[in-house]
Motif scaffolding. Sequence first.
Motif, mmCIF file in Angstrom:
data_model
loop_
_atom_site.group_PDB
_atom_site.id
_atom_site.type_symbol
_atom_site.label_atom_id
_atom_site.label_comp_id
_atom_site.label_asym_id
_atom_site.label_seq_id
_atom_site.Cartn_x
_atom_site.Cartn_y
_atom_site.Cartn_z
ATOM 1 N N UNK A 95 0.846 -1.200 0.000
ATOM 2 C CA UNK A 95 0.000 0.000 0.000
ATOM 3 C C UNK A 95 0.878 1.245 0.000
ATOM 4 N N UNK A 96 1.964 1.177 0.765
ATOM 5 C CA UNK A 96 2.853 2.335 0.897
ATOM 6 C C UNK A 96 3.922 2.366 -0.188
ATOM 7 N N UNK A 127 -5.907 -4.175 -4.966
ATOM 8 C CA UNK A 127 -6.081 -2.754 -5.271
ATOM 9 C C UNK A 127 -4.735 -2.040 -5.315
ATOM 10 N N UNK A 128 -3.877 -2.341 -4.345
ATOM 11 C CA UNK A 128 -2.563 -1.686 -4.315
ATOM 12 C C UNK A 128 -1.754 -2.063 -5.545
ATOM 13 N N UNK A 130 -2.947 -2.980 -8.382
ATOM 14 C CA UNK A 130 -3.616 -2.343 -9.533
ATOM 15 C C UNK A 130 -3.167 -0.890 -9.661
ATOM 16 N N UNK A 131 -3.119 -0.191 -8.541
ATOM 17 C CA UNK A 131 -2.793 1.242 -8.589
ATOM 18 C C UNK A 131 -1.288 1.468 -8.749
ATOM 19 N N UNK A 132 -0.489 0.781 -7.945
ATOM 20 C CA UNK A 132 0.950 1.052 -7.948
ATOM 21 C C UNK A 132 1.706 0.288 -9.027
#
Lengths: 507, 507
Positions: A95-96, A127-128, A130-132
Motif C-alpha cells: 500500500x505504501x 487494489x494496491x 492495480x494502482x501502484x
Amino acid sequence: MMQLKLEHYNIKIGQHKVLLNIVDAKELGVNPGDRVRIRGHQSLSAIVDTTDDMVPPGTLGVFTEVYEHFEDWDKPVEVVPSFRSKSAAVIKKMLDKKPVVQDEIKMLVSDIVDENLSDVELSAFITASYIHGMTDDEVEWLTRAMIDTGDTIEFDTHPIMDKHSIGGVPGNKISLLIVPIVAANGLLIPKTSSRAITGAGGTADLMEVLSPVEFSSQEVKEITEKVGGALVWGGATNIAPADDKLIKIEYPLSIDPYYQMLASIMAKKGAIGADNVVMDIPVGPGTKVPTVQEGQKLARDLINLGHRLGMNVECAITYGSSPIGRRVGPSLEVKEAMKVLESMEGPNSLIEKSAALAGILLEMGGAAPRDQGKELALETLRSGKALEKMKQIIEAQGGDPNIKSDDIQTGQYTADIFASTDGYVMEFDNKWIIEIARLAGAPNDKGAGVAIHKKRGEQVKKGDPILTIYAEKEIKLDNALATAQRTNPIIVEGMLLRRIPGTYGFQ
Amino acid sequence: MMQLKLEHYNIKIGQHKVLLNIVDAKELGVNPGDRVRIRGHQSLSAIVDTTDDMVPPGTLGVFTEVYEHFEDWDKPVEVVPSFRSKSAAVIKKMLDKKPVVQDEIKMLVSDIVDENLSDVELSAFITASYIHGMTDDEVEWLTRAMIDTGDTIEFDTHPIMDKHSIGGVPGNKISLLIVPIVAANGLLIPKTSSRAITGAGGTADLMEVLSPVEFSSQEVKEITEKVGGALVWGGATNIAPADDKLIKIEYPLSIDPYYQMLASIMAKKGAIGADNVVMDIPVGPGTKVPTVQEGQKLARDLINLGHRLGMNVECAITYGSSPIGRRVGPSLEVKEAMKVLESMEGPNSLIEKSAALAGILLEMGGAAPRDQGKELALETLRSGKALEKMKQIIEAQGGDPNIKSDDIQTGQYTADIFASTDGYVMEFDNKWIIEIARLAGAPNDKGAGVAIHKKRGEQVKKGDPILTIYAEKEIKLDNALATAQRTNPIIVEGMLLRRIPGTYGFQ
C-alpha cells in the motif's frame, strides 16, 4: 488465554475465521480482523470476527475451514491472541509502495492459497498492485510463487509448446485448431484453458462439447505423452491455484491488474514446463488491449517475463475488434472448428489466424524452418492430419473420436435479427455479441449462442438476417431476442457518414 | 429468473449475501461477487457467493441480513441477475482516480451504512482513498454523507461547543476536565467519544467508571440541555454510523486514510450541530502526527473542512511524545482527573493542557475575552465549579454524583518496575506504555493500567520504581510484568549520550 468450547458453523467462507462473543474478545483484547491462535489437537491461526448474539460468551464459533483441522469436538480449546499476520504487513508495505523481497511475496502467495487472508486483506493487495503496479522483480517472484504453490508437470520429452490468448474477443476458438496442428507435427502441447467468466465460452467450455475436460495434472501429463496434445480445463488441475483466489477478488471490482495478469498467464505456462509459448494479443476497441502501442508493451513484458523464467515467448498482435469466425457459443464454435478440421471449409479469419499462430509454434519448436510454419500448419489442416490428431485427443480425454461437425447439436430455439434498412453494418461490437450469447444461455447451455451473418463494415439490404440467436430454452431466447432487438446494431445508408463542406479556398 | 426455496444461515456477516449452488449460478449466469435481485414479499438485492456442496441446487442460502427482510419462509422466492452495484462503479472510478460527483459519494456511503457492499468492495474503496487521497470537495461530500446517513441533533440554544483529540497519546484524559469547565461557564458541550480500539482507554471507557455512557442521540440532547454537557460513547448513538463500518476495514489493514480521518472527525461534530470546535493535535515521534509540519497541515485541513461545513475550528498543536499526566488505564485516569477537579492536585501536564484547550473553547464561545480563556478555565477548576458541573453530568447520566477520587477502585494486583541503574530515563515511549496497560487488562478491566513515576528525561537512581502496573487478574499482571521486564525502558548513565570530538579547527 481463554478456554472456549467449539460451535461449528457448517459454511465455507474461503478463509480461516472464528466468531468470538464481544465479551470474550474484549477479555482477550482482540478486535475484528485480529488473529487468534487456537491450541487444541492441532495449533492454527484464525481471523477473528465478533458478535454480541451469535455465539454466547465461553463459545468459539468456527467456520468449516477451521473446523476441518479438528477431530475431537467435545474438548474445549485454548485461544490466545496472535501476532499480526506477516502477510498483512507485506500488504501494508505494498500500500505504501515500499519495496518487498522475494520471501515476502512467497509467504503472501502461500497465505492466499491456504486461505489465511481475509477478503479485506486480499482486496487491499489487489487494489494496491492495480494502482501502484509492480516491478519486474516482483512480477517474476509473484509468478514463481504462483507456480510453486501448485502442481507442476515435468515432462521427459522436450520441447513443450504452449499458447495463450488474451481474452475479450468472442469466437476465438483457435486453440481447437492450433493444438491438433502442433501435436500432429510431433510437438507436445498440453494446453490448459479457462472457462468463460464474463465471456460466451472459454476453450474449456468449448472442448467440453467433445470430451471431458476435468483432469488432474498427472492425467494431463499422461494424455499429452500419449497423443501429443491435450485440451483441458486448468481449474480442475491444481496448477497455479492462487490465480482463482485472485480472480475471485478482481471480478467484483471489474479490474484485471496488469502485472497480476502477466504473472497469472506465465505461471500456468511455467507450471507445465513450457519451453516455447506463442501469445495471441488481440488489439482494438472493445478488447482488453485497445491500441497497438499497448499491445506492443504487453508483448515486451510477456517476452521479458518469459526470459526471466527460462521460456521463449513470441507474441502475435492480432485484429480483435470483430469476432473470430462467425459462430459464438460452445457448440456453435466447436461445429465451426470441426468443419475446418474436416474440410478446410470455414471463415478466413479463423483459418488464417489459427494457421499463423500454429505456424509460429511449429517454427519455435523446430518442426518448420523459419517463415514456413504457417504453410506447414495449413498443409496439416488440408491433409487431414490435424483432424486425425484432434480425434486422438478427443479419444484420450474420453470423448467420441468419431463425432462429426454435423452431429453437434445446437440450441433448438432460434430467432433472426434483420437489417432495418439498406446500408453497412457499423456499430456491432464484441461486447454486444457476448451479451446476446450469454442472455441466450452461453456458456452454460452448450447449444446457446449466436451465428453472425454480417460483420462490421459488411453491406446489407433491408430485411437481410444479420445474425441468428440459438438457445436451449425458449425463455432465454426471448430474453436475448428482446435485448438484441432493442440494441440492434446500427446500420447506416452508405459508407459516407457525414459530408464536411470544403469551404477552404472558396471564401 | 429462477424459483428457489430458502435456507437460512443464522449468521450476520455484515453484508446482504446469498449462497447459490454452482449449478444454479451457472444457469442464472452469475459469478461470485455478482448481485441478484430477490423477489418475494419484499424485493431486495444481495451479493452472490457460490458453493458446490453447502446448498443443493434449487435452494438459496441466505444470511441473517437478507433473512430479516422476509416474513414467509415457506414460499419460494424468485431470483434474477441484477445489474452491477452503482456504488461498485463509483469505487472503480476511485481506483482509476477519476473524478466523482456528490451524488455518487452519497450513494456509496448509503450503501456502506445499509451493508450493501462486500468486504472486497469496501477494502478497495479504503485502499484507493488511502493511496490516491481525496479532493477537498470529495472530503466535504464524504463528511456530509456521513452526517446525513445517521442521527443528527438539533439544539434550540447555540453555540454548541465540541472538542476532539487526535489519538495516540496515552493518558489523554483531558475531556474529563474540559467538558465540565466549558459547561460550567454556560456553554453547551455534548461530547461524544470513542472506546479504545488499540489504546488503553478512550474517553468513553474512562467515563464509564463514573456513569453509564450508552445513550441515544435524543438522550444526549436531553442530558446536554439539562446540565450543559455530556460525556457519552458515540458508538451507542446512531451518529455517523458509516465510521464504524470503515474502521472495521481499516483496522486489519493498519491504515487510517488521512482524508477519511478528517471526514470521520468532522462528521461527528457536524451531526451534533457544533458551532465551535477545538482540535487537540498531539505531535511527536510515536504519535499519529510525527512532525509539527504535518500537524500544521492537519490543522489547516480541519479548519478548511470546518469552514465548508459552517463550523469554526481552532487547533492546538500539543506535545505528544509522553503520556498526559501520570496514569494510564480507565480507573487510574479517572482517579487522576477527579483529583484535579476536587483539589487542583495533579500533574502539571494534565492541568495545563486541559486549561489551555478549555480556554480556547471559552474564548470561541464568547464566555471569555480573547487571551483570557485559559485563566477562566483555571479559575473554574480552582473555584470548584468544574467539579460541581462534573457531578451534575455524572448524575444526569445515571451515575453517583457523590463519588470521590479516593473511592475509585484500581486493580488489586500490582507490581513495580525498577530502574536497573542510576541515570536518566531515555527510551520510554507511548506504545510501550499502552502495550503494558493493555496486557494488564485495560481498557476492558477498568482497574487495570499503569502509574508512571518517572517519565522520559527524568533522573532515576538504581532501584527507584519507574512505574507500577495495576491489574484485576493475577495472570494478566504476570503477563504485563514479564513483558515490561523484558522490554524495560532504557536508562542511561548521565544525560550525555555520546561525545563527538570537535576536530574542526584543530587539524
